[in-house]
Design a protein around this motif. Structure first.
Motif, PDB file in Angstrom:
ATOM      1  N   GLU A  87      -3.944  -6.646   0.195  1.00  0.00           N
ATOM      2  CA  GLU A  87      -3.736  -4.648  -0.356  1.00  0.00           C
ATOM      3  C   GLU A  87      -4.954  -4.014   0.776  1.00  0.00           C
ATOM      4  O   GLU A  87      -4.340  -3.032   0.594  1.00  0.00           O
ATOM      5  CB  GLU A  87      -3.941  -5.257  -1.858  1.00  0.00           C
ATOM      6  N   GLN A 108      -3.847  -3.421   3.750  1.00  0.00           N
ATOM      7  CA  GLN A 108      -2.773  -2.296   3.930  1.00  0.00           C
ATOM      8  C   GLN A 108      -2.521  -1.197   4.048  1.00  0.00           C
ATOM      9  O   GLN A 108      -1.780   0.096   4.341  1.00  0.00           O
ATOM     10  CB  GLN A 108      -0.777  -2.956   2.703  1.00  0.00           C
ATOM     11  N   GLN A 109      -3.652  -0.436   2.534  1.00  0.00           N
ATOM     12  CA  GLN A 109      -3.974   0.655   2.139  1.00  0.00           C
ATOM     13  C   GLN A 109      -4.333   1.380   3.627  1.00  0.00           C
ATOM     14  O   GLN A 109      -3.904   2.243   3.876  1.00  0.00           O
ATOM     15  CB  GLN A 109      -5.085   0.469   1.227  1.00  0.00           C
TER      16      GLN A 109
END
Length: 280
Positions: free
Chosen positions: A260, A263-264
């Motif tokens: 996550e 992706q950020q």
């Protein structure tokens, strides 16, 4: 307390960057926590006007570049444009994201021999998204001493009364050690700290094992100090620190703690939030 024992020794791997670059971490050994990457490049002849490594992003790590010969130009999206020279240390805290370029042409009009090492240090989870920053340490700012044929430069951490000016987000040490043939040294390492030894040139022995040129050795976290003897004139780097023991999720030049987070930072980069370099 017993000295640290060797866990494994392996030859450096080959980097996708070309025949003049050996990838030591994570190709030969996965990591020496918190050190997660080590490239050893050169020596090779760099022509005047060399284009270098073009603009690229980093996040979640600190990159450390140490010059053994030649020069290296650092440019980044914070506006830094600095040419490092032999013995200088470039310390770039990528944090939440930065764009930089390395080795682009300098004012040199003659070819030069380029040689150095670059480490990546994983930032602690609490600092993964810290503000990016760049620090340049000139050679004469880094403590150096010689004793009985052994020369030591303290690039990070502490050796006896010698303290490096480098500030790290987690405790680390990084030593450049040159040994004349037949000399020995006891290198201070705290119990519980990780420890890696890379042979840049020559050949040394430690823990009754021969460590050849271009090999990486990882030691057990238990025990204090490591003993090294040079079987020939040698130069080594010794590094490690307090292990983070946190998840490592790499994606190219980003190293975070989860998919996550990867992706950020990818979204931040493509949105232009890491900035751009204004080349001069």
């Amino acid at each position: 307390m017993a000295v640290k024992k060797i866990e494994l020794t392996r030859p450096a791997g080959q980097s996708s960057m070309g025949p003049d670059v050996r990838q030591v971490l994570p190709t030969a050994i996965d990591h020496v926590d918190p050190f997660i990457f080590l490239d050893h490049y050169g020596p090779f002849e760099k022509p005047a006007g060399w284009a270098g490594v073009p603009d690229h992003p980093h996040a979640g790590i600190t990159t450390v570049t140490y010059l053994l010969s030649g020069t290296n130009r650092h440019e980044d999206s914070l506006g830094n444009d600095i040419v490092a020279e032999v013995g200088d240390l470039s310390w770039m805290r990528a944090g939440r994201g930065i764009v930089h370029a390395e080795g682009r042409f300098t004012q040199s009009v003659e070819p030069e021999i380029s040689h150095g090492v670059q480490f990546w240090i994983s930032l602690p989870a609490k600092d993964k998204f810290i503000e990016p920053a760049y620090f340049h340490y000139a050679a004469d700012a880094l403590p150096e001493f010689e004793d009985n044929g052994v020369r030591v430069k303290v690039l990070g951490g502490q050796w006896g009364e010698q303290h490096s000016p480098v500030k790290s987000e987690s405790p680390i040490y990084l030593f450049d050690v040159s040994l004349a043939a037949g000399t020995s040294v006891s290198i201070p390492v705290l119990s519980g700290h990780s420890c890696g030894l890379y042979v840049i040139a020559g050949e040394v022995s430690s823990d009754e094992q021969v460590l050849p040129q271009l090999s990486i050795t990882q030691y057990d976290r238990r025990g204090t100090d490591i003993h090294v003897r040079a079987t020939q004139e040698s130069r080594i780097v010794v590094f490690g620190g307090t292990p983070l023991d946190e998840p490592i999720v790499p994606h190219g030049s980003f190293v975070l703690n989860s998919d996550e987070q990867i992706q950020q930072v990818i979204k931040r980069y493509h949105a232009g939030e890491m900035g751009t370099i204004e080349h001069q």
